[in-house]
Write an enzyme that holds these catalytic residues in place. Structure first.
Site, PDB file in Angstrom:
ATOM      1  CD  GLU A  50       4.322 -34.397 -58.901  1.00 45.35           C
ATOM      2  OE1 GLU A  50       5.226 -34.168 -59.752  1.00 45.35           O
ATOM      3  OE2 GLU A  50       3.195 -34.796 -59.222  1.00 45.35           O
ATOM      4  CG  ASP A  61      12.208 -35.216 -65.962  1.00 43.04           C
ATOM      5  OD1 ASP A  61      10.997 -34.991 -65.819  1.00 43.04           O
ATOM      6  OD2 ASP A  61      12.856 -35.943 -65.198  1.00 43.04           O
TER       7      ASP A  61
END
Length: 283
Positions: A50, A61
């Site tokens: 990824e 995040d």
């Protein structure tokens, strides 16, 4: 026609094991260092990569990945460079799946049609766009599927049985189960909760289920691999990379090997799962 992601998960199923999905941010801490690292990930045990698309406001995040995104942007990373990054990786590795992960804004700014065309040409295999819900599938998901890219959707502990069919409707490649609520890299789910969640997801889809958020070491990776089709590790990898940066964010000697050491450990944990003789304690 099958995609690299579909072929890789078919290979893993044939081998009777789960996979390791490794997340790194494109261009962190700089283009050359990141590319050198990513090229080495498959040999260290990464089954799928990824690649984070740097963005100024990565709201889902945690601190580690936020910092990596800002380092990459400071070093000059752009969407065009991220696609070039994939092109360079793909020149030496025709098999390892690459999934671009991030937010819709940079793609929208690039232009959806142009992005999909260039992503395919670069060798991208799938997309994970965390801020586009199923209700917005016409924006990117459906065009991506039509173009031949997998569109990987996130499911969470709050995605109930009523919501799941909507989430899974246009999902392809694999389902990414976010095992905890909140931002990346902050805590871990229990083995029992993961097992229960994977079982529930499998009732709704035949797609592979990858589990991420909170996996930091080989033991945790192995525990997830006992239940899921893949373990996803991101924040721990980024944190390991950050340990090898100097006060100015520049790479110290040995950065790549320091990160690869963790990847190899995680891969060992994943590969140790589903082995009855080891679970039973038999010789």
């Amino acid at each position: 026609m099958t995609t690299r992601i579909e072929r890789r998960f078919a290979e893993l199923k044939g081998e009777g094991r789960a996979g390791l999905v490794v997340f790194v941010t494109a261009g962190d801490p700089d283009y050359a260092t990141a590319l050198d690292l990513v090229k080495a990930l498959p040999a260290a045990g990464a089954d799928v990569i990824e690649l984070g698309m740097p963005f100024t406001d990565p709201m889902a995040d945690g601190p580690a990945i936020q910092a990596s995104s800002l380092r990459a942007l400071k070093a000059g990373q752009t969407m065009k460079k991220t696609l070039s990054f994939v092109t360079e990786f793909r020149a030496g590795d025709p098999k390892t799946p690459i999934v671009l992960m991030g937010y819709y804004n940079p793609i929208y700014s690039y232009g959806v049609d142009a992005f999909l065309k260039d992503a395919l040409a670069a060798g991208v295999d799938g997309l994970i766009i965390v801020d586009l819900p199923p209700e917005e599938d016409t924006e990117l998901c459906l065009p991506a599927l039509k173009a031949g890219l997998n569109f990987i959707r996130l499911a969470t502990p709050t995605t109930d049985d009523h919501r799941l069919p909507t989430v899974l409707k246009n999902t392809s490649g694999f389902v990414y189960y976010v095992s905890i609520l909140g931002i990346t890299g902050t805590k871990s789910a229990s083995d029992a909760d993961i097992a229960k969640a994977v079982t529930r997801l499998k009732r709704h889809t035949q797609l592979p289920v990858a589990v991420g958020f909170g996996i930091r070491n080989a033991d945790q990776a192995r525990a997830v691999a006992e239940q899921a089709d893949a373990a996803v590790v991101g924040s721990a990898i980024i944190a390991r990379l950050a340990e090898s940066l100097d006060a100015h964010g520049k790479p110290k000697p040995g950065l790549k090997e320091h990160v690869l050491e963790l990847v190899r450990d995680l891969a060992g944990g994943v590969r140790a799962a589903r082995q009855p003789e080891k679970r039973s304690g038999a010789a």
